[in-house]
Design an enzyme around this catalytic site. Structure first.
Site, PDB file in Angstrom:
ATOM      1  N   GLU A 280      25.110  -5.078   5.939  1.00 43.51           N
ATOM      2  CA  GLU A 280      26.080  -4.272   5.199  1.00 43.51           C
ATOM      3  C   GLU A 280      26.414  -4.818   3.812  1.00 43.51           C
ATOM      4  O   GLU A 280      27.553  -5.248   3.564  1.00 43.51           O
ATOM      5  CB  GLU A 280      27.363  -4.107   6.013  1.00 43.51           C
TER       6      GLU A 280
ATOM      7  N   HIS B  65      25.452 -12.476   7.467  1.00 45.91           N
ATOM      8  CA  HIS B  65      26.499 -11.518   7.854  1.00 45.91           C
ATOM      9  C   HIS B  65      27.796 -11.980   7.175  1.00 45.91           C
ATOM     10  O   HIS B  65      28.756 -12.377   7.836  1.00 45.91           O
ATOM     11  CB  HIS B  65      26.621 -11.455   9.375  1.00 45.91           C
TER      12      HIS B  65
ATOM     13  N   ASN C  97      23.897   0.573  10.764  1.00 50.04           N
ATOM     14  CA  ASN C  97      25.186   0.363  11.425  1.00 50.04           C
ATOM     15  C   ASN C  97      26.004   1.630  11.272  1.00 50.04           C
ATOM     16  O   ASN C  97      26.130   2.159  10.154  1.00 50.04           O
ATOM     17  CB  ASN C  97      25.966  -0.794  10.782  1.00 50.04           C
TER      18      ASN C  97
ATOM     19  N   TYR D 217      29.549   3.950  12.887  1.00 49.50           N
ATOM     20  CA  TYR D 217      30.714   3.988  13.781  1.00 49.50           C
ATOM     21  C   TYR D 217      31.433   5.330  13.853  1.00 49.50           C
ATOM     22  O   TYR D 217      32.003   5.657  14.881  1.00 49.50           O
ATOM     23  CB  TYR D 217      31.745   2.932  13.328  1.00 49.50           C
TER      24      TYR D 217
ATOM     25  N   GLU E 152      24.170  -1.653  14.866  1.00 48.14           N
ATOM     26  CA  GLU E 152      25.556  -1.716  15.352  1.00 48.14           C
ATOM     27  C   GLU E 152      26.048  -0.313  15.637  1.00 48.14           C
ATOM     28  O   GLU E 152      25.763   0.612  14.863  1.00 48.14           O
ATOM     29  CB  GLU E 152      26.517  -2.327  14.315  1.00 48.14           C
TER      30      GLU E 152
ATOM     31  N   ARG F 236      21.177  -9.123  19.032  1.00 47.49           N
ATOM     32  CA  ARG F 236      21.236  -9.312  17.590  1.00 47.49           C
ATOM     33  C   ARG F 236      22.384 -10.265  17.278  1.00 47.49           C
ATOM     34  O   ARG F 236      23.530  -9.996  17.643  1.00 47.49           O
ATOM     35  CB  ARG F 236      21.454  -7.967  16.891  1.00 47.49           C
TER      36      ARG F 236
HETATM   37  C1  GBH Z   1      30.955  -3.682  11.106  1.00 46.36           C
HETATM   38  O1  GBH Z   1      31.136  -2.985   9.898  1.00 46.36           O
HETATM   39  C2  GBH Z   1      30.686  -5.145  10.858  1.00 46.36           C
HETATM   40  O2  GBH Z   1      29.316  -5.372  10.605  1.00 46.36           O
HETATM   41  C3  GBH Z   1      31.146  -6.022  12.014  1.00 46.36           C
HETATM   42  O3  GBH Z   1      31.109  -7.351  11.620  1.00 46.36           O
HETATM   43  C4  GBH Z   1      32.535  -5.593  12.444  1.00 46.36           C
HETATM   44  O4  GBH Z   1      33.069  -6.405  13.437  1.00 46.36           O
HETATM   45  C5  GBH Z   1      32.460  -4.168  12.920  1.00 46.36           C
HETATM   46  O5  GBH Z   1      32.068  -3.359  11.850  1.00 46.36           O
HETATM   47  C6  GBH Z   1      33.777  -3.592  13.405  1.00 46.36           C
HETATM   48  O6  GBH Z   1      34.682  -3.496  12.357  1.00 46.36           O
HETATM   49  O7  GBH Z   1      39.335  -1.025   5.881  1.00 46.36           O
HETATM   50  O8  GBH Z   1      39.413   1.208   4.981  1.00 46.36           O
HETATM   51  O9  GBH Z   1      38.393  -0.556   3.697  1.00 46.36           O
HETATM   52  C7  GBH Z   1      31.408  -1.619  10.049  1.00 46.36           C
HETATM   53  C8  GBH Z   1      31.521  -0.893   8.730  1.00 46.36           C
HETATM   54  C9  GBH Z   1      32.735  -0.635   6.736  1.00 46.36           C
HETATM   55  C10 GBH Z   1      33.863  -0.525   8.794  1.00 46.36           C
HETATM   56  C11 GBH Z   1      34.025  -0.875   6.026  1.00 46.36           C
HETATM   57  C12 GBH Z   1      35.178  -0.767   8.116  1.00 46.36           C
HETATM   58  C13 GBH Z   1      36.378  -0.736   6.083  1.00 46.36           C
HETATM   59  C14 GBH Z   1      37.203   0.430   5.771  1.00 46.36           C
HETATM   60  N1  GBH Z   1      32.790  -1.132   8.086  1.00 46.36           N
HETATM   61  N2  GBH Z   1      35.143  -0.315   6.750  1.00 46.36           N
HETATM   62  S1  GBH Z   1      38.690  -0.025   5.028  1.00 46.36           S
END
Ligand code: GBH
Length: 479
Positions: A170, A123, A310, A312, A381, A77
């Site tokens: 996102e 993106h 996505n 995490y 992701e 992807r």
């Molecule tokens: C992904 O988002 C992205 O799609 C990717 O590009 C990126 O490299 C990857 O995460 C790793 O970060 O800082 O407290 O405001 C993941 C979802 C949502 C995670 C927003 C971070 C920010 C929280 N993201 N979040 S804050």
């Protein structure tokens, strides 16, 4: 590992994004995106870094494909840089054939190696000119028309070879981080110490709305003009963390959990699967949340061939007793790393927001499936950073047991969702194929299964997790 229960054709591989890996911002006619200009503003990016070189994938895409092959990946992807393809971005602006050719070459290289391309159209790297010309994502009429045109150009050029399309990555991040907190480009916020422009209480909701309409418009183009001949699938990718109540005995915390999922996920998925925003959002945001025009919601409702997920991490959620602030975007609650008993949701990583909790992945897969009528899900992701990785020795970096453990437990959780919870999950892309430009965190935070040596010609060295992830899938996919 559990039994071999995933379908034979389960699509697994790795993910990246254009601005995070490509570099070559001035080559072959590419123009600035909002991330190029955002990186030039002092103080926005850790270490004053930018994506000018990044992983140099514009020149090294063959090495990237070789890496994928080495990892036994079935899919890749990646995202397209709109300002490489249409430098000025608009529907009457010239198309840059050289920029388009880069992606044609990449797709050909993938197919030559039996790797399935999955393409994200957007993106976060909007052509900067569109932001300057008419306010970019804030301008529904212009943005939707330009995005629709851009998507048509791309389907036409790549659609015979690409069968998986993601309209937006996102939209929550583009809306909230771009127009509420100002952490991401274009950096709008009500906080005047950070930005001269922005209204955190209104702009993000309009931007989210516009992204949904643009998604719907591109899906219509694909379904009417391309899908009948090309036969691919198209969907949007939404981010979302799992939630556990801070105090499971307190019904207000349990309710706040649901509200958090609605504010962060159902904000986008409810219009697509149910035709309107969640009631909890309407209640808190009132007329700051746009109303649906009949033509717009007709585009959006039913517009996903699949759900791109996505994911995490997870958080503990605690309700608040005060009234919501106008700038609140999470549903008037607190998102915490520890519960009432002082237990942590998971181990710390390099990312302040990310603490792994694999069971949360299983639970969120089920929540998404149940709420939306069992859609086909592609996990687009999933991955982790590792505390202190950037300061470790080469030997320690390559032995990334923590990341390998993360992937193993998360893949197991997904297998359970599929085999025990009746969730229709058909693919999984690990984030990320390699260390790359981690947005506002610059190059300090690494997410790759491959180490990238930024001081040594962007040399790539696979870490332990790159090798093991293929073993995990071999153990759970049917022969
Ligand atoms: C992904 O988002 C992205 O799609 C990717 O590009 C990126 O490299 C990857 O995460 C790793 O970060 O800082 O407290 O405001 C993941 C979802 C949502 C995670 C927003 C971070 C920010 C929280 N993201 N979040 S804050």
């Amino acid at each position: 590992m559990p039994e071999k229960v995933l379908p034979r054709d389960f699509l697994w591989g790795f993910a990246t994004a254009s601005y995070q890996i490509e570099g070559a911002p001035y080559e072959d006619g590419r123009a600035d995106s909002i991330w190029d200009t955002f990186c030039r503003i002092p103080g926005k990016i850790a270490g004053a870094e930018n994506g000018d070189v990044a992983c140099d994938s514009y020149h090294r895409y063959k090495e990237d494909v070789a890496l994928l092959k080495q990892c036994r990946a079935r899919a890749y992807r990646f995202s397209l840089s709109w300002s490489r393809i249409i430098p000025l971005g608009g529907r009457n602006d010239p198309i840059n054939e050289k920029g388009l050719q880069y992606y044609i070459d990449l797709v050909d290289e993938l197919l030559k190696n039996d790797i399935v391309p999955m393409v994200t159209l957007f993106h976060w790297d909007l052509p900067d000119n569109l932001d300057k010309r008419y306010g970019g994502l804030l301008n529904k009429k212009e943005f939707v028309a330009d995005y629709e045109h851009y998507s048509r150009v791309v389907f036409k050029a790549l659609g015979d070879k690409v069968k998986y399309w993601i309209t937006f990555n996102e939209p929550w991040c583009s809306s909230i981080l771009g127009y509420n907190t100002g952490l991401f480009a274009p950096g709008h916020t009500s906080d005047r110490s950070k930005s001269a422009v922005g209204d955190s209480s209104r702009e993000p909701w309009q931007v989210g709305h516009n992204l949904l309409v643009a998604h719907g418009a591109a899906v219509k183009v694909y379904r009417e003009e391309f899908k009948p001949k090309q036969g691919g699938q198209i969907g949007i990718t939404l981010n979302g963390d799992w939630v556990e109540p801070w105090d499971p005995e307190d019904p207000a915390d349990v309710e706040a959990c649901e509200r958090k999922l609605e504010f962060s996920i159902a904000w986008f998925s409810d219009p697509i699967y149910h035709g309107d925003y969640p009631a909890s959002m309407r209640k808190q945001l009132g007329d700051r949340l746009p109303k649906w025009d009949p033509e717009d919601i007709a585009l959006v409702k039913g517009s996903n061939d699949f759900y791109g997920m996505n994911h995490y991490c997870a958080n503990y959620i605690k309700h608040k007793n005060t009234e919501a602030e106008p700038d609140d975007f999470i549903g008037n609650l607190e998102s915490l790393m520890e519960n009432k008993k002082g237990e942590s949701i998971g181990p710390e990583t390099q990312s302040v927001w990310l603490r792994p909790n694999a069971l949360g992945f299983r639970k969120l897969l089920k929540w998404i499936s149940d709420r939306n009528g069992r859609p086909t899900i592609y996990v687009t992701e999933n991955g982790t950073s590792l505390k202190g990785e950037n300061d470790m020795s080469m030997e320690e970096i390559l032995k990334d047991d923590f990341r390998a453990w993360y992937f193993k437990t998360y893949i197991e959780a997904m297998v359970d969702a599929s085999s025990k919870d009746n969730v229709d999950v058909r693919g999984y892309m690990a984030w990320s194929l390699m260390d790359n430009f981690e947005w506002a965190e610059g190059y300090e935070t690494r997410f790759g299964v491959t180490y990238v040596d930024y001081t040594n010609g962007q040399k790539r060295v696979p870490k332990k997790s790159a090798k093991e992830i293929g073993d995990y899938f071999a153990a759970v996919i049917k022969d």
